[in-house]
Design a protein around this motif. Sequence first.
Motif, mmCIF file in Angstrom:
data_model
loop_
_atom_site.group_PDB
_atom_site.id
_atom_site.type_symbol
_atom_site.label_atom_id
_atom_site.label_comp_id
_atom_site.label_asym_id
_atom_site.label_seq_id
_atom_site.Cartn_x
_atom_site.Cartn_y
_atom_site.Cartn_z
ATOM 1 N N GLY A 134 0.828 -1.279 -0.081
ATOM 2 C CA GLY A 134 0.028 -0.085 -0.137
ATOM 3 C C GLY A 134 0.643 1.379 -0.071
ATOM 4 N N GLU A 141 -4.710 1.586 -7.127
ATOM 5 C CA GLU A 141 -5.629 2.774 -7.327
ATOM 6 C C GLU A 141 -6.982 2.356 -7.500
ATOM 7 N N ARG A 190 -8.604 1.176 -3.979
ATOM 8 C CA ARG A 190 -8.735 2.462 -3.256
ATOM 9 C C ARG A 190 -10.067 3.105 -3.718
ATOM 10 N N SER A 191 -10.112 3.239 -5.007
ATOM 11 C CA SER A 191 -11.385 4.022 -5.840
ATOM 12 C C SER A 191 -12.509 3.278 -5.581
ATOM 13 N N LEU A 198 -5.608 -0.819 3.424
ATOM 14 C CA LEU A 198 -5.360 0.234 2.447
ATOM 15 C C LEU A 198 -6.210 1.390 2.756
ATOM 16 N N GLY A 199 -6.766 1.681 3.937
ATOM 17 C CA GLY A 199 -7.579 2.644 4.166
ATOM 18 C C GLY A 199 -8.965 2.218 4.635
ATOM 19 N N ALA A 209 -10.849 -1.277 2.611
ATOM 20 C CA ALA A 209 -9.826 -1.756 1.689
ATOM 21 C C ALA A 209 -8.671 -2.419 2.370
#
Length: 134
Positions: free
Chosen positions: A17, A37, A40-41, A74-75, A78
């Motif tokens: 990450g 990306e 995360r999106s 990943l946040g 995620a």
Amino acid sequence: MAGLYVLHLHLHGLLRGHDLELGRDADTGGQTTYVLELARSLALRPEVERLEVVTRLIQDRRVSADYAKAWESLGPHAAIRRLSFGPRRYLRKELLWPHLDELADALAESLRTQDQLPDWIHAHYADAGYVGAL
């Protein structure tokens, strides 16, 4: 209704990450940025409750110990989930094919222990597509 649980299969390369090792070899190109990306999106979408990127757990002194962590956030919503399959050392993607059935079995066993199964499985490249189809 609960949100979607998305499982993204990305089996090769050195994926983490932070501080991507872009250009280290042929497996660490732009696809690692794309996968990160995308994950995360998608996780920011209101209909997605949980997104996991499944990749390979690598225990090799030649690469960062980050790749030996089974779980990496990943946040919000995620994460990267790393599963061990094949040799412990880092291998380029062409050498992983003989070990993909082992990963499919490990992933299926791991999913059986969960309360929720993925609503959607996305596979990145042919190797992940093979595992996803299994």
